[in-house]
Design an enzyme around this catalytic site. Sequence first.
Site: not given
Ligand code: NAD
Length: 255
Positions: A138, A151
């Site tokens: 991120s 985080y």
């Molecule tokens: P999201 O909540 O849409 O998806 C998260 C996914 O992880 C889901 O499929 C969920 O079922 C799974 N998950 C959660 N806990 C889990 C566990 N204990 N075991 C297995 N699977 C698990 O979130 P997202 O925004 O798509 O985030 C995905 C990644 O991207 C994360 O690592 C997040 O930190 C990173 N990220 C997101 C953003 C953003 O703006 N959305 C920005 C930077 C980084």
Amino acid sequence: NLQGKTALVTGSTSGIGLGLAASLAAAGAQVILNGFGEVEQAKAHIAGLGAAPGYHGADLSDPQQIADLMRYVELEFGGTDILVNNAGIQHVSPLESFPADKWNAIIAINLSSVFHTSRLALPGMRERGWGRIINVASVHGLVASKDKAAYVAAKHGVVGLTKTIALETARSAITCNAICPGWVLTPLVQQQIDQRIAAGTDPQQARNELLAEKQPSLEFVTPEQLGELALFLCSDAAVQVRGAAWNMDGGWLAQ
Ligand code: NAD
């Protein structure tokens, strides 16, 4: 073209993970999904783009379940060629009131799982002489924001771990890189917009303010755009991209 390659994407039933899985499937990879929630919907989406995906519901906060997941990919699909460490959760709270159990969960899911999947995937990659590890870090792997102690710590850890793995695989066709998205409109971010709405802000304004605070483009990054970056990192042309923390963030880190 990723025909003949397997791609395990953790946390791929939603958001960015599902988007990355879709890009990899459309490029010909055999995708293995993981995560909770709308599992059947995610499977159908990927099956519509390529081969029927594998699925394992391991909870990535548990090293034992991660070992089961990696064994499943080994036995059913011959091992992991492309490992996308994407699963992650968020919790927003000032440090003094940050619940210790949330700290532990975020460190386990967002950071320690990357250690476990990577250490278990690497021997097979070395045997087959090719591999790609893509860690979804991120912008918070490179800079901080307030109220996101666990985080930010976990994502900085992921960027550091990425560099170490890149050095340990430097003399091979295995690469390890991190991608660092800014705001992407997924359930993880919608939750933060909802907190602002609950505090009395109008929904459209809540979304605009969230962007305006950090992301100069005032537009969300999309999972499809991140998918194109992941495909580049999987290509032969990217074989000397090693240990990078590559931001795609609408200008967030340029400030
Ligand atoms: P999201 O909540 O849409 O998806 C998260 C996914 O992880 C889901 O499929 C969920 O079922 C799974 N998950 C959660 N806990 C889990 C566990 N204990 N075991 C297995 N699977 C698990 O979130 P997202 O925004 O798509 O985030 C995905 C990644 O991207 C994360 O690592 C997040 O930190 C990173 N990220 C997101 C953003 C953003 O703006 N959305 C920005 C930077 C980084």
